[in-house]
Enzyme design. Sequence first.
Site, short mmCIF file in Angstrom:
data_model
loop_
_atom_site.label_atom_id
_atom_site.label_comp_id
_atom_site.label_asym_id
_atom_site.label_seq_id
_atom_site.Cartn_x
_atom_site.Cartn_y
_atom_site.Cartn_z
CG ASN A 7 -1.93 1.04 1.26
OD1 ASN A 7 -1.90 1.96 0.45
ND2 ASN A 7 -2.86 0.96 2.21
NE ARG A 91 -6.02 1.99 -0.83
CZ ARG A 91 -6.47 2.29 0.36
NH1 ARG A 91 -5.72 2.12 1.41
NH2 ARG A 91 -7.66 2.80 0.51
CG HIS A 180 -12.82 5.00 1.76
ND1 HIS A 180 -13.52 6.14 2.09
CD2 HIS A 180 -11.54 5.23 2.11
CE1 HIS A 180 -12.69 7.02 2.61
NE2 HIS A 180 -11.47 6.50 2.63
NE ARG A 241 -9.52 14.05 2.10
CZ ARG A 241 -9.50 12.75 1.85
NH1 ARG A 241 -10.39 12.23 1.03
NH2 ARG A 241 -8.61 11.96 2.41
CD GLU A 385 -8.95 0.58 3.54
OE1 GLU A 385 -8.10 1.07 4.31
OE2 GLU A 385 -9.59 1.26 2.73
#
Length: 411
Positions: A7, A91, A180, A241, A385
């Site tokens: 990742n 990923r 996601h 964000r 993940e």
Amino acid sequence: MKVLVINCGSSSLKFRFIETDKDEVIAKGLCERIGTNGGHFAYQKTGSGRIDLDKYLPDHDEAVRIILTTLTDPKNGVVSSLDEIDAVGHRIVHGGDKFTHAEIITHEVLEEIEKLSELAPIHNPVNVMGIKACMHRMPGKNMVGVFDTAFHHSLPEQAYLYGIPYEYYKKYGIRRYGFHGMSHRYVAIKTANLMGMKYHSSKIVVCHLGNGASITAVENGRSIDTSMGYTPLEGIIMGTRSGSIDPEIVNIIAEKEEKSLMEVMKILNRKSGVFGLSDYLSADIRDLTKAYLEGNKNAVRALSTYTYRIVKYIGAYVTVLNGAHAISFTAGVGENSVLVRKLICDRLGFLGVEIDEEANKNASGETLISTPESKIRVYVVPTDEELSIARQTAELIKERSTDLRMVDEEH
Ligand code: ADP
């Protein structure tokens, strides 16, 4: 199958080495501050202590080299040679319209991923660096790309189109992609299992609340709507964000603050969210929770607005699903914040949601936090993940080797 999961971030590289037949982590670690001073390598073999090494890591290639050297090290390693690594799962943030499932990485696939950098200029080039470093250090090894966007390829047109001229979709691919995906998929499958329901006949709202955050409506194992959009800026309010705002605000800030478009976008990405809303108190929900409980006005404003927005999305997604069996909370905030879960669920009474205060407070691991009377079950489900990437990698490699065997037998 033994899968190495990679990742890659712009200055970091996380890895996990997983035995997928047993869902077992064999070793894991992290390279940080790649390309700058203060490089660091952390490594842990399951059952042993953590090894930390301060070392200058000029690039991702060097990071991969040190990881592979350690994995095969006679003292601290877990395999005697690289041959024992069956596959590498990468990923990849953006798969665009092209990649709707995990894909074996060939040179053509790599080229396509590079082309998609236009859609994810920060992430995809870094993912490509990780793939190239692995290809260089392990030539000929089976590699699979698992895409953050792929789970959302099932969105219907009405969910992925924006109300802008259709020609921009056709010319530039401007549409909702969603992110996601690995986490939403993993948590939805787990939730269906926990309910004792078939994943393919369940309706679940997954709330992935981390630093970046998104909500997805999953119907019969398919994502049918999701809050992030063309980029991971859209949707709910996040750590730094803004989430969705009126696009005119960009113009107004640029004009009033005499800033360029790029600078305003930076503000929306890095200085907004609960950080901006709390008047820069913190982007971290732990700090904001503490301040909220002390009655700090900035924290109250930030958390109230943050959770209110999430409630609106859940309401919308339960409607889109025409009723849901479960709502699941995951990621850093979703898994750990008793307060955030409570503030959200307390506003969902109209849906018949009722949480068990004690279960919510004591939630650890996979936990049902709703009462038996609740019309929609509410769960906390820790996301994983890396495990999702490892599983998808192993599944694809097995599937392809079966296909190849069948082709061989036919000839
Ligand atoms: P990322 O999007 O970076 O992967 P994570 O899913 O790791 O984010 O979530 C990180 C966030 O989770 C932190 O910024 C923090 O706000 C929140 N968090 C972590 N632990 C707790 C906790 N115990 N209580 C509340 N929030 C927490």
